[in-house]
Design a protein around this motif. Structure first.
Motif, mmCIF file in Angstrom:
data_model
loop_
_atom_site.group_PDB
_atom_site.id
_atom_site.type_symbol
_atom_site.label_atom_id
_atom_site.label_comp_id
_atom_site.label_asym_id
_atom_site.label_seq_id
_atom_site.Cartn_x
_atom_site.Cartn_y
_atom_site.Cartn_z
ATOM 1 N N UNK A 401 32.914 37.955 53.335
ATOM 2 C CA UNK A 401 31.464 38.169 53.808
ATOM 3 C C UNK A 401 31.124 39.205 53.244
ATOM 4 N N UNK A 402 31.538 40.523 53.204
ATOM 5 C CA UNK A 402 30.867 41.437 52.648
ATOM 6 C C UNK A 402 30.419 41.263 51.317
ATOM 7 N N UNK A 403 31.210 40.823 50.484
ATOM 8 C CA UNK A 403 30.960 40.363 49.075
ATOM 9 C C UNK A 403 29.954 39.404 49.080
ATOM 10 N N UNK A 404 29.673 38.660 49.835
ATOM 11 C CA UNK A 404 28.652 37.485 49.889
ATOM 12 C C UNK A 404 27.380 38.323 50.124
ATOM 13 N N UNK A 405 27.473 39.359 51.134
ATOM 14 C CA UNK A 405 26.097 40.124 51.458
ATOM 15 C C UNK A 405 25.809 41.053 50.449
ATOM 16 N N UNK A 406 26.706 41.610 49.538
ATOM 17 C CA UNK A 406 26.400 42.512 48.652
ATOM 18 C C UNK A 406 25.701 41.715 47.504
ATOM 19 N N UNK A 407 26.468 40.454 46.995
ATOM 20 C CA UNK A 407 25.797 39.643 46.155
ATOM 21 C C UNK A 407 24.270 39.163 46.387
ATOM 22 N N UNK A 408 24.193 39.050 47.489
ATOM 23 C CA UNK A 408 22.801 38.745 47.995
ATOM 24 C C UNK A 408 21.746 39.772 47.792
ATOM 25 N N UNK A 409 22.220 41.062 48.150
ATOM 26 C CA UNK A 409 21.482 42.147 48.174
ATOM 27 C C UNK A 409 21.108 42.437 46.909
ATOM 28 N N UNK A 410 22.247 42.442 45.968
ATOM 29 C CA UNK A 410 21.987 42.806 44.282
ATOM 30 C C UNK A 410 21.018 41.475 43.891
ATOM 31 N N UNK A 411 20.929 40.421 44.108
ATOM 32 C CA UNK A 411 20.060 39.468 43.662
ATOM 33 C C UNK A 411 18.589 39.901 44.040
ATOM 34 N N UNK A 412 18.298 40.276 45.214
ATOM 35 C CA UNK A 412 17.062 40.604 45.658
ATOM 36 C C UNK A 412 16.625 42.069 45.057
ATOM 37 N N UNK A 413 17.617 43.043 44.865
ATOM 38 C CA UNK A 413 17.503 44.153 44.179
ATOM 39 C C UNK A 413 18.241 44.684 43.075
ATOM 40 N N UNK A 414 18.119 44.264 41.890
ATOM 41 C CA UNK A 414 19.241 44.528 40.937
ATOM 42 C C UNK A 414 19.038 46.071 40.524
ATOM 43 N N UNK A 415 20.218 46.593 40.178
ATOM 44 C CA UNK A 415 20.205 47.941 39.640
ATOM 45 C C UNK A 415 20.035 49.016 40.755
ATOM 46 N N UNK A 416 20.220 48.547 42.021
ATOM 47 C CA UNK A 416 20.000 49.638 42.998
ATOM 48 C C UNK A 416 21.360 50.408 43.261
ATOM 49 N N UNK A 417 21.402 51.641 43.184
ATOM 50 C CA UNK A 417 22.657 52.572 43.297
ATOM 51 C C UNK A 417 23.468 52.251 44.471
ATOM 52 N N UNK A 418 22.528 51.999 45.495
ATOM 53 C CA UNK A 418 23.537 51.949 46.849
ATOM 54 C C UNK A 418 24.335 50.756 46.824
ATOM 55 N N UNK A 419 23.806 49.599 46.375
ATOM 56 C CA UNK A 419 24.337 48.377 46.438
ATOM 57 C C UNK A 419 25.493 48.405 45.319
ATOM 58 N N UNK A 420 25.311 48.930 44.089
ATOM 59 C CA UNK A 420 26.512 49.138 43.160
ATOM 60 C C UNK A 420 27.522 49.907 43.812
ATOM 61 N N UNK A 421 27.250 51.024 44.577
ATOM 62 C CA UNK A 421 28.238 51.979 44.947
ATOM 63 C C UNK A 421 29.080 50.934 46.255
ATOM 64 N N UNK A 422 28.347 50.466 46.923
ATOM 65 C CA UNK A 422 29.225 49.356 47.933
ATOM 66 C C UNK A 422 30.190 48.513 47.196
ATOM 67 N N UNK A 423 29.610 47.906 46.135
ATOM 68 C CA UNK A 423 30.601 47.254 45.402
ATOM 69 C C UNK A 423 31.969 47.925 44.996
ATOM 70 N N UNK A 424 31.576 49.048 44.540
ATOM 71 C CA UNK A 424 32.967 49.894 44.178
ATOM 72 C C UNK A 424 33.687 50.329 45.405
ATOM 73 N N UNK A 425 33.105 50.435 46.638
ATOM 74 C CA UNK A 425 33.954 50.699 47.814
ATOM 75 C C UNK A 425 34.475 49.482 48.229
ATOM 76 N N UNK A 426 33.915 48.255 48.045
ATOM 77 C CA UNK A 426 34.702 47.039 48.412
ATOM 78 C C UNK A 426 36.030 46.695 47.557
ATOM 79 N N UNK A 427 35.693 47.170 46.239
ATOM 80 C CA UNK A 427 36.772 47.088 45.500
ATOM 81 C C UNK A 427 38.045 47.923 45.547
ATOM 82 N N UNK A 428 37.552 48.915 46.093
ATOM 83 C CA UNK A 428 38.965 49.995 46.634
ATOM 84 C C UNK A 428 39.569 49.488 47.550
#
Length: 561
Positions: A401-428
């Motif tokens: 569900x975290x991945x779904x939320x981050x994907x939706x966030x990125x669609x609304x605001x591409x290239x946002x550093x906070x969202x990209x960072x959180x993709x990295x945290x999720x990957x960890x």
């Protein structure tokens, strides 16, 4: 004589490295002989081999490390194998095969055994298990919360002007500019604003004069105009306070209001701007004359120009004979307690920034998530709500569900550093450290500080110097203590663990810190605490080579049995 370093072995990054040293006495190694040696880590149910190496006599051709017959000698081999948890309770053996090598050394064990002239020496145990303390890292990478942007204090303002005749400061509603509907609406707007009854920060009044008059006279004139405006506002506020339906509660405006009254004399900037925006055909020449004239002659130059350009007096100077009035009030706000309560009970009564702010008052993930989900439902275009919900879901371990939320966030605001960072945290958190690093570098390019997160990855890679530099070793942080432990700064590690969150893993690492310092009391006390909080650590400790020297200690045995 064979020795292996380190002993026990240690995993750093994802490999287990060993350095093997063989010491051969004089007249031991025959000149035409060779030895094929395979280091093997054996564990219950399997084994993994390092690359083999060859030791050879001085007359043997081919690859290998030479040992002279008369002098003897020492050889050194370094190798690595990939780490797996199976190796934790393993033993390192050397499997040597001596063979006649008149034709040169042989590259594989199979060829050695097929040569017909070999002798298998009994296996030699040189090391015991693999210390895997570096794997006790926490995925406490720093996620990025999108800022709520709620301001506890917001100013609102309403402004108007009063205009005056040339060289006059008395209030005159017959002045043409005062009679304009637009100006009347502005003054009425100030009164309506005051009638709201909001807390007044201050009321700013500034008097001005047109610049054709003498400097000192204009200074006094502008002061008198500000006084006129001040008196006007005092009377108006008294009237407003008495009106039916007015929320303005004030009895003596002169004393109860913070007045900011100033006077600026001639409005030179206003005049220059008016000329610049005018339709005068010679406005460039006029501006150059004014700019080049000294302070004492500028007023005279304007008076001369009025004779040539009467529109200066008719159109440009009257708006400069004024007093400006600005009322600054604090916008009414809900209390923090109200916002906190409404966040869960009545989220639809809050604006988006208030909702995001409400979530900051709650410590538990369930309430935080509930508020962010309400924000998503009420404000579906707010990328911040999706990103923050994703961050909470990561902490809750709901990675899908975290991945779904981050994907939706990125669609609304591409290239946002906070969202990209959180993709990295999720990957960890799902063990995808390679992609995590790519996300963190991308977030860094987008302006996010990801040093700590990259430092955590550096611990995993075994680069402890880089990790220490990147993480900044924050106080009372689990990974800071682990890094200090791995860097053999045991006193610092102990202090860090002792103030870190008191969980089972923290106590376990304190026990390891004690074991490395030969402090049996520190080791036993904290190991007991760790196992009480997490009984599964009993089996972990039973085979953990960090406690190898205590395996036969009765007190240790009693804890892990």
């Amino acid at each position: 004589i064979w020795t292996a370093t380190p002993n026990p072995l240690e995993v750093h990054g994802d490999v287990v490295e060993v350095t093997i040293e063989g010491e051969f006495p004089p007249k031991y190694f025959e000149q035409g002989a060779a030895m094929y040696v395979t280091p093997v880590l054996r564990y219950e149910g399997g084994a993994v081999a390092y690359d083999a190496f060859t030791v050879k006599g001085e007359d043997v051709a081919g690859d290998g490390m030479v040992v002279k017959y008369k002098e003897g000698g020492t050889i050194t081999f370094t190798g690595t194998v990939p780490y797996s948890p199976d190796l934790n309770a393993s033993e390192l053996f050397l499997v040597p095969i001596i063979y006649s090598a008149k034709e040169g050394t042989l590259p594989t064990e199979e060829e050695v055994l097929n040569s017909g002239k070999y002798y298998i020496i009994p296996d030699v145990k040189v090391d015991d298990g693999v210390i895997h303390t570096s794997k006790y890292i926490l995925n406490n990478e720093l996620a990025a919360i999108s800022y709520h942007a709620y301001k506890k204090e917001t100013l609102a303002s309403s402004s108007a002007k009063i205009f005056f005749l040339v060289n006059r400061y008395n209030l005159n509603w017959r002045v043409p500019l005062n009679k304009l509907d637009a100006n009347k609406e502005k003054l009425a707007g100030v009164n309506e604003f005051l009638a709201l009854g909001w807390k007044i920060k201050d009321i700013e009044i500034t008097g001005w004069a047109s610049p054709e008059g003498e400097e000192l006279f204009n200074r006094d004139l502008s002061e008198s105009r500000s006084t006129t405006a001040h008196n006007y506002m005092i009377k108006e506020m008294k009237k407003i306070a008495k009106q039916e339906g007015s929320c303005l509660k004030i009895e003596c405006p002169k004393d109860e209001v913070n007045w900011d009254i100033t006077w600026q004399g001639p409005d030179w900037d206003g005049f220059m701007t008016a000329v610049e925006n005018s339709a005068l055909t010679d406005k460039r020449a006029i501006l150059n004359v004014i700019k080049s004239a000294d302070q004492a002659n500028r007023e005279e130059e304007i008076r001369n120009m009025i004779l040539i350009y009467p529109e200066i007096e008719d159109d440009l100077l009257p708006p400069l004979r004024k007093a400006t009035i600005t009322v600054n009030c604090y916008e009414p706000k809900r209390t923090d307690e109200q916002i906190m309560a409404y966040g869960l009970a009545h989220p639809d009564s809050l604006k988006i920034n208030e909702l995001l702010y409400a979530a900051t008052f709650y410590d538990n993930e369930v309430d935080q998530l509930a508020i962010y989900l309400s924000a998503i439902e009420l404000y579906p275009k707010c990328y911040r709500a999706y990103n923050n919900a994703g961050e909470v879901l990561i902490r809750m371990g709901d990675y899908e569900d975290a991945l779904v939320m981050l994907i939706d966030a990125e669609e609304l605001k591409p290239d946002d550093g906070a969202i990209t960072n959180n993709f990295g945290v999720l990957a960890c958190h799902v063990g995808d450290y390679e992609n995590a690093e790519e996300f963190f570098f991308e977030a860094q390019e987008q302006g996010i500080n990801v040093d700590y997160n990259l430092g955590v990855l550096a611990i995993l890679d075994g680069d402890y110097a880089a990790a220490q530099k990147l993480t900044g070793t924050p106080d009372c942080n689990h990974n800071t203590g682990l890094l200090q432990l791995l860097n053999k700064d045991y006193d610092a590690a102990q202090k860090t663990f002792e103030c870190a969150p008191a969980d089972a893993l923290t106590y376990y690492l304190l026990a390891i810190t004690g074991a490395r310092q030969d402090n049996a009391q520190l080791m036993l006390e904290n190991l007991m605490m760790a196992i009480e909080m997490d009984p599964e650590l009993k089996i972990e400790a039973m085979y953990d080579r960090e406690f190898l020297n205590y395996f036969d200690l009765p007190e240790f045995v009693a804890i892990v049995q």
